[in-house]
Design a protein around this motif. Structure first.
Motif, short mmCIF file in Angstrom:
data_model
loop_
_atom_site.label_atom_id
_atom_site.label_comp_id
_atom_site.label_asym_id
_atom_site.label_seq_id
_atom_site.Cartn_x
_atom_site.Cartn_y
_atom_site.Cartn_z
N ARG A 114 0.73 -1.26 0.20
CA ARG A 114 -0.23 0.18 0.17
C ARG A 114 0.96 1.38 -0.02
O ARG A 114 0.49 2.08 -0.49
CB ARG A 114 -0.80 0.07 1.28
N ASP A 115 2.04 1.14 0.75
CA ASP A 115 2.89 2.26 0.69
C ASP A 115 4.44 1.93 0.73
O ASP A 115 4.82 1.39 1.57
CB ASP A 115 2.62 2.97 1.88
N GLY A 116 4.95 2.14 -0.46
CA GLY A 116 6.27 1.65 -0.67
C GLY A 116 7.40 2.14 0.27
O GLY A 116 8.40 1.66 0.33
N ASP A 117 7.13 3.06 1.08
CA ASP A 117 7.98 3.68 1.95
C ASP A 117 8.42 2.59 3.14
O ASP A 117 9.33 2.71 3.69
CB ASP A 117 7.43 5.05 2.74
N TRP A 118 7.47 1.59 3.38
CA TRP A 118 7.79 0.73 4.12
C TRP A 118 9.10 -0.15 3.93
O TRP A 118 9.53 -0.79 4.85
CB TRP A 118 6.66 -0.32 4.37
N LEU A 119 9.31 -0.03 2.73
CA LEU A 119 10.83 -0.78 2.30
C LEU A 119 11.88 0.32 1.90
O LEU A 119 12.70 -0.26 1.35
CB LEU A 119 10.42 -1.63 1.20
N SER A 120 11.80 1.20 2.44
CA SER A 120 12.49 2.41 2.27
C SER A 120 13.92 2.22 2.81
O SER A 120 13.92 1.26 3.97
CB SER A 120 12.05 3.81 2.45
N ARG A 121 15.01 2.73 2.39
CA ARG A 121 16.35 2.55 3.56
C ARG A 121 16.15 3.23 4.63
O ARG A 121 16.54 2.85 5.65
CB ARG A 121 17.42 3.21 2.63
N GLN A 122 15.22 4.30 4.72
CA GLN A 122 15.15 4.99 6.01
C GLN A 122 14.21 4.27 6.84
O GLN A 122 14.58 4.03 8.08
CB GLN A 122 14.47 6.41 5.80
N THR A 123 13.35 3.70 6.52
CA THR A 123 12.33 2.79 7.39
C THR A 123 13.17 1.58 7.94
O THR A 123 13.25 1.34 9.18
CB THR A 123 11.30 2.12 6.89
N ILE A 124 13.88 1.02 7.16
CA ILE A 124 14.89 -0.20 7.60
C ILE A 124 15.97 0.29 8.56
O ILE A 124 16.21 -0.39 9.41
CB ILE A 124 15.72 -1.01 6.53
N ALA A 125 16.60 1.44 8.19
CA ALA A 125 17.48 2.06 9.01
C ALA A 125 16.90 2.49 10.39
O ALA A 125 17.52 2.21 11.59
CB ALA A 125 18.22 3.33 8.61
N ARG A 126 15.59 3.02 10.48
CA ARG A 126 15.15 3.32 11.99
C ARG A 126 14.93 1.97 12.67
O ARG A 126 15.00 1.70 14.00
CB ARG A 126 13.79 4.00 11.60
N PHE A 127 14.59 0.71 11.97
CA PHE A 127 14.36 -0.46 12.63
C PHE A 127 15.70 -0.85 13.25
O PHE A 127 15.81 -1.22 14.59
CB PHE A 127 13.81 -1.49 11.61
N TRP A 128 16.69 -0.82 12.71
CA TRP A 128 17.94 -1.21 13.13
C TRP A 128 18.50 -0.26 13.99
O TRP A 128 19.11 -0.67 15.16
CB TRP A 128 19.11 -1.23 12.04
N GLU A 129 18.28 1.27 14.01
CA GLU A 129 18.64 1.99 15.12
C GLU A 129 18.05 1.52 16.55
O GLU A 129 18.56 1.80 17.57
CB GLU A 129 18.19 3.67 14.58
N LEU A 130 16.52 0.93 16.38
CA LEU A 130 15.93 0.56 17.43
C LEU A 130 16.58 -0.60 17.93
O LEU A 130 16.69 -0.69 19.28
CB LEU A 130 14.53 0.63 17.03
N LEU A 131 16.95 -1.48 17.10
CA LEU A 131 17.15 -2.83 17.71
C LEU A 131 18.77 -3.22 18.09
O LEU A 131 18.88 -3.65 18.77
CB LEU A 131 16.89 -3.94 16.38
N LEU A 132 19.56 -2.42 17.11
CA LEU A 132 21.03 -2.93 17.40
C LEU A 132 21.61 -2.39 18.89
O LEU A 132 22.36 -3.33 19.32
CB LEU A 132 21.86 -2.03 16.45
N PRO A 133 20.75 -1.38 19.70
CA PRO A 133 21.48 -1.22 20.78
C PRO A 133 21.19 -2.26 21.93
O PRO A 133 21.83 -2.37 23.06
CB PRO A 133 20.83 0.05 21.13
N THR A 134 20.11 -3.24 21.41
CA THR A 134 19.70 -4.33 22.32
C THR A 134 20.33 -5.64 22.03
O THR A 134 20.45 -6.40 22.94
CB THR A 134 18.06 -4.61 22.08
N LEU A 135 21.19 -5.45 20.80
CA LEU A 135 21.88 -6.76 20.30
C LEU A 135 23.62 -6.67 20.67
O LEU A 135 24.07 -7.60 21.26
CB LEU A 135 21.63 -7.00 19.02
N ALA A 136 23.87 -5.54 20.21
CA ALA A 136 25.35 -5.63 20.18
C ALA A 136 25.95 -5.32 21.07
O ALA A 136 25.60 -4.48 22.17
CB ALA A 136 25.79 -4.39 19.00
N THR A 137 27.27 -5.71 21.39
CA THR A 137 28.24 -5.57 22.58
C THR A 137 28.48 -3.73 22.47
O THR A 137 28.40 -3.23 21.41
CB THR A 137 29.50 -6.20 22.61
N ARG A 138 28.91 -3.35 23.81
CA ARG A 138 28.98 -1.86 23.96
C ARG A 138 30.29 -1.54 23.01
O ARG A 138 30.33 -0.50 22.53
CB ARG A 138 29.11 -1.64 25.52
#
Length: 202
Positions: free
Chosen positions: A166-190
């Motif tokens: 319905r909205d191609g922005d869901w697969l945009s680089r910015q959307t994917i990056a926001r997901f990783w900005e949220l998730l990476l701090p919970t995964l990666a070592t300091r």
């Protein structure tokens, strides 16, 4: 040889036409007549190559699985976590551009029939493998569950693909990056976190 090449071209046209119709209408509503007409061939030619709509769906899913294999097989630019980030960006780009890949994911969600090759299942297997490798090389925090993270990554990427219809922005680089900005701090070592690039490395 010429006849074989012509047959191979016809088969590929039918696979792409089927993917376009499955992508637009879904498997249940797609008709073989519509698919053959879109490919510019007769119904007889379609049935020469594919005995049924199920067989054609299998061919589309197999083609999508090969495309996914090419995406995950690209040489990594960094460690396993950065590789995962980069690959989700590449997958998103290919899902926007490649109707066969999109149709492969769609066919795997269709529970109303015998499922073909499970493209999303292949994606999950690869994500789990890469996260296990990241854990083995010390990239993940010790309290991280690789299975839980894999579930989140696969569910999110598959969900973005559905929403992008319905909205191609869901697969945009910015959307994917926001997901990783949220998730990476919970995964990666300091120590590793500052070096990771949520927008990808290419």
């Amino acid at each position: 040889m010429v006849k074989q090449e012509r047959a191979a071209r016809t088969r590929q046209k039918l696979i792409r036409s089927a993917a376009e119709v499955f992508d637009r209408e879904g498997y249940a509503l797609a008709s073989l007549t519509t698919i053959s007409a879109r490919a510019g061939v007769s119904n007889g030619a379609l049935h020469f190559h594919f005995a049924s709509k199920t067989a054609l769906a299998q061919a589309v899913a197999d083609a999508a699985a090969l495309r996914l294999r090419d995406i995950v097989a690209q040489p990594p630019a960094g460690g396993s976590l950065q590789n995962l980030v980069d690959t989700t960006h590449q997958l998103a780009r290919q899902l926007r551009a490649d109707v066969v890949l999109r149709a492969g994911f769609e066919l795997g969600r269709d529970a109303g029939r015998e499922r073909p090759t499970d493209v999303c299942g292949h994606w999950q297997d690869w994500v789990e493998h890469l996260l296990e490798r990241a854990a083995g090389t010390g990239e993940l925090r010790t309290d991280v569950s690789t299975l839980a993270v894999a579930t989140a990554v696969v569910a999110t990427t598959a969900g973005f693909e559905v929403l992008a219809r319905r909205d191609g922005d869901w697969l945009s680089r910015q959307t994917i990056a926001r997901f990783w900005e949220l998730l990476l701090p919970t995964l990666a070592t300091r120590e590793l976190l500052p070096a990771l690039k949520p927008h990808g490395t290419h």
